[in-house]
Design a protein around this motif. Structure first.
Motif, mmCIF file in Angstrom:
data_model
loop_
_atom_site.group_PDB
_atom_site.id
_atom_site.type_symbol
_atom_site.label_atom_id
_atom_site.label_comp_id
_atom_site.label_asym_id
_atom_site.label_seq_id
_atom_site.Cartn_x
_atom_site.Cartn_y
_atom_site.Cartn_z
ATOM 1 N N THR A 45 4.436 14.998 -1.644
ATOM 2 C CA THR A 45 4.997 13.987 -0.596
ATOM 3 C C THR A 45 4.440 12.644 -0.501
ATOM 4 N N ALA A 46 3.738 12.429 -1.583
ATOM 5 C CA ALA A 46 3.181 10.878 -1.964
ATOM 6 C C ALA A 46 4.358 10.149 -2.247
ATOM 7 N N THR A 47 4.483 8.957 -1.706
ATOM 8 C CA THR A 47 5.701 8.050 -2.107
ATOM 9 C C THR A 47 5.129 6.832 -2.461
ATOM 10 N N LEU A 48 4.039 6.253 -2.151
ATOM 11 C CA LEU A 48 3.357 4.871 -2.365
ATOM 12 C C LEU A 48 1.967 5.232 -3.108
ATOM 13 N N CYS A 49 1.688 4.628 -4.158
ATOM 14 C CA CYS A 49 0.627 4.575 -4.894
ATOM 15 C C CYS A 49 -0.346 3.519 -4.470
ATOM 16 N N MET A 50 -0.051 2.319 -4.371
ATOM 17 C CA MET A 50 -0.699 1.156 -4.253
ATOM 18 C C MET A 50 0.054 0.090 -3.864
ATOM 19 N N ARG A 51 -0.671 -0.924 -3.057
ATOM 20 C CA ARG A 51 -0.036 -2.169 -2.664
ATOM 21 C C ARG A 51 -0.672 -3.200 -3.401
ATOM 22 N N VAL A 52 -0.076 -4.284 -4.072
ATOM 23 C CA VAL A 52 -0.317 -5.093 -5.130
ATOM 24 C C VAL A 52 -0.053 -6.384 -4.706
ATOM 25 N N ARG A 53 -1.272 -7.484 -4.825
ATOM 26 C CA ARG A 53 -0.905 -9.001 -4.672
ATOM 27 C C ARG A 53 -0.782 -9.507 -6.086
ATOM 28 N N ARG A 54 0.002 -10.551 -6.424
ATOM 29 C CA ARG A 54 0.181 -11.263 -7.460
ATOM 30 C C ARG A 54 -0.417 -12.521 -7.247
ATOM 31 N N SER A 55 -0.995 -13.018 -8.389
ATOM 32 C CA SER A 55 -1.831 -14.305 -8.234
ATOM 33 C C SER A 55 -1.024 -15.645 -8.373
ATOM 34 N N GLN A 103 -8.528 -3.842 0.554
ATOM 35 C CA GLN A 103 -9.652 -4.967 0.428
ATOM 36 C C GLN A 103 -8.906 -6.237 0.971
ATOM 37 N N THR A 104 -9.276 -6.838 2.015
ATOM 38 C CA THR A 104 -8.635 -7.926 2.719
ATOM 39 C C THR A 104 -9.072 -9.356 1.866
ATOM 40 N N THR A 105 -10.045 -9.442 1.321
ATOM 41 C CA THR A 105 -10.596 -10.632 0.493
ATOM 42 C C THR A 105 -10.092 -10.679 -0.931
ATOM 43 N N ALA A 106 -9.291 -11.558 -1.149
ATOM 44 C CA ALA A 106 -8.511 -11.715 -2.507
ATOM 45 C C ALA A 106 -9.483 -11.385 -3.667
ATOM 46 N N SER A 107 -10.746 -12.229 -3.615
ATOM 47 C CA SER A 107 -11.490 -12.343 -4.645
ATOM 48 C C SER A 107 -12.424 -10.993 -4.928
ATOM 49 N N ASN A 108 -12.144 -10.144 -4.064
ATOM 50 C CA ASN A 108 -12.883 -8.890 -4.111
ATOM 51 C C ASN A 108 -11.912 -7.584 -4.287
ATOM 52 N N GLN A 109 -10.768 -8.069 -4.766
ATOM 53 C CA GLN A 109 -9.712 -6.964 -5.026
ATOM 54 C C GLN A 109 -9.893 -6.538 -6.607
ATOM 55 N N PRO A 110 -9.720 -5.291 -6.974
ATOM 56 C CA PRO A 110 -9.641 -5.058 -8.282
ATOM 57 C C PRO A 110 -8.541 -5.099 -8.834
ATOM 58 N N ARG A 111 -8.474 -5.271 -10.140
ATOM 59 C CA ARG A 111 -7.203 -5.768 -10.996
ATOM 60 C C ARG A 111 -6.755 -4.539 -11.679
ATOM 61 N N ILE A 112 -5.057 -4.665 -11.636
ATOM 62 C CA ILE A 112 -4.201 -3.918 -12.213
ATOM 63 C C ILE A 112 -3.338 -4.294 -13.260
#
Lengths: 284, 75
Positions: A45-55, A103-112
């Motif tokens: 039933t999972a459709t989304l894995c993660m939400r990603v921000r691009r720098s 994580q709402t703070t950009a500098s504390n978001q893990p990288r993919i």
């Protein structure tokens, strides 16, 4: 036939007396967990894995799956030559959006994605917790005397402790103090302490598990039992948020590929769960 | 003690304004539904407020300074 999905395009079949093939279930279809975060699809039933921000412009996009895997083509197309960071790791467990971590703070978001290249660990895409990066749920999760926690992670900083996942004082961590890689899965203080006694001087990807019931907790490292602790007093179990990448004792600096947390003792299903995970990741 | 690169301030409002400057420059948040609400946060060490430095913060705040902070205890 009943099909059991092992990941990586593999499945095994069990004769069940029915002639019509059934859709291949995913790990959580067979063993439902309350909270589960992964770079692969764990539930049908999972459709989304993660939400990603691009720098490049800080835009965000949801990334789903292709087959059993993270949709890396969409991910790389979105991020381009920039860096990509995980703003939200969607919960594939039965707790649903209640336990999504973010994580709402950009500098504390893990990288993919690093400069247009996928972050990988042991040959597969993984979330890289580079420097004090954390993801947390907004809501507290119930803690009980019976639980199971399974983590696929690696750690590359010597002489330090890194908490992979924590719920209040409960934590799963990788410890490289004294340049030895030690895993401990424990409750602190007088609580049960299922300590991983193996010492491996490396930063290889590992499978850490702990299973707790009403009488004690047992820890495993790469399917090998480490310690069963039945001496602790029954602790209070306040509801706490799920935190990935830090907790009491230290910040995790390294990769995390998968975390599954059951509010039940799944030790009877341990071998089947390990087979599924190790078939996909090839850890040991 | 550990040495870090940081932008330091003597009052909290200066740190808050510095973060606002970064967020405005980076366009954060990019939309109302964006998860990311700020680029960074300030921290306090005794009577100093500081922001950890990286290539983005340096674009707006200039060259950072070396700051000695206590290392977390190892259990």
């Amino acid at each position: 036939m009943q099909y059991f999905n092992l990941g990586g395009g593999n499945s095994i079949r069990f004769a069940t007396g029915t002639s019509a093939p059934m859709p291949a279930p995913y790990l959580l279809d067979s063993y439902p967990a309350t909270a589960a975060f992964s770079v692969r699809k764990l539930s049908s039933t999972a459709t989304l894995c993660m939400r990603v921000r691009r720098s490049s412009d800080n835009a965000e996009q949801d990334i789903g799956f292709v087959g059993d895997n993270l949709d890396t083509a969409s991910l790389l197309s979105f991020v381009g030559a920039a860096n990509g960071f995980v703003t939200k790791w969607y919960n594939q467990g039965t707790g649903g959006i209640t336990y999504d971590t973010s994580q709402t703070t950009a500098s504390n978001q893990p990288r993919i994605v690093n400069s247009g290249n996928l972050e990988t660990d042991n040959g597969k895409v993984a979330v890289n917790f580079v420097s004090a990066d954390t993801l947390s749920s907004s809501n507290s999760i119930t803690q009980t005397l019976q639980y199971s926690t399974i983590c696929v992670a690696s750690r590359y900083v010597a002489n330090s402790i890194g908490v992979v996942m924590s719920i209040g004082s409960y934590r799963n961590y990788l410890d490289r103090t004294a340049n030895k890689l030690i895993s401990r899965l424990e409750r602190v203080g007088t609580y049960w302490d299922a300590a991983m006694l193996s010492q491996v001087d490396s930063s290889l990807q590992r499978l850490n598990e702990t299973y707790s019931n009403n009488s004690g907790a047992t820890g495993y490292y790469n399917s090998v039992v480490q310690l069963t602790d039945t001496t602790g007093a029954n602790p209070p179990y306040p509801n706490e948020i799920i935190t990935i990448g830090t907790g009491l004792g230290g910040i995790h600096t390294g990769y995390i590929s998968e975390i599954i947390h059951f509010l039940s003792d799944e030790s009877a299903n341990r071998l089947a769960i390990e087979l599924n995970i190790n078939t996909y990741y090839g850890i040991y | 003690m550990a040495s870090i690169k940081a932008h330091t301030f003597t009052i909290e409002l200066e740190a808050v304004n510095a973060i606002d400057l970064i967020n405005q420059g980076e366009g954060i948040p990019v939309s109302n539904d964006a998860v990311t609400r700020t680029y960074t946060n300030w921290q306090q060490l005794e009577d100093i407020y500081y922001i950890l430095a990286d290539e983005v913060t340096e674009k707006y705040l200039g060259k950072p300074t070396d700051l000695e902070i206590p290392e977390p205890p190892i259990e």
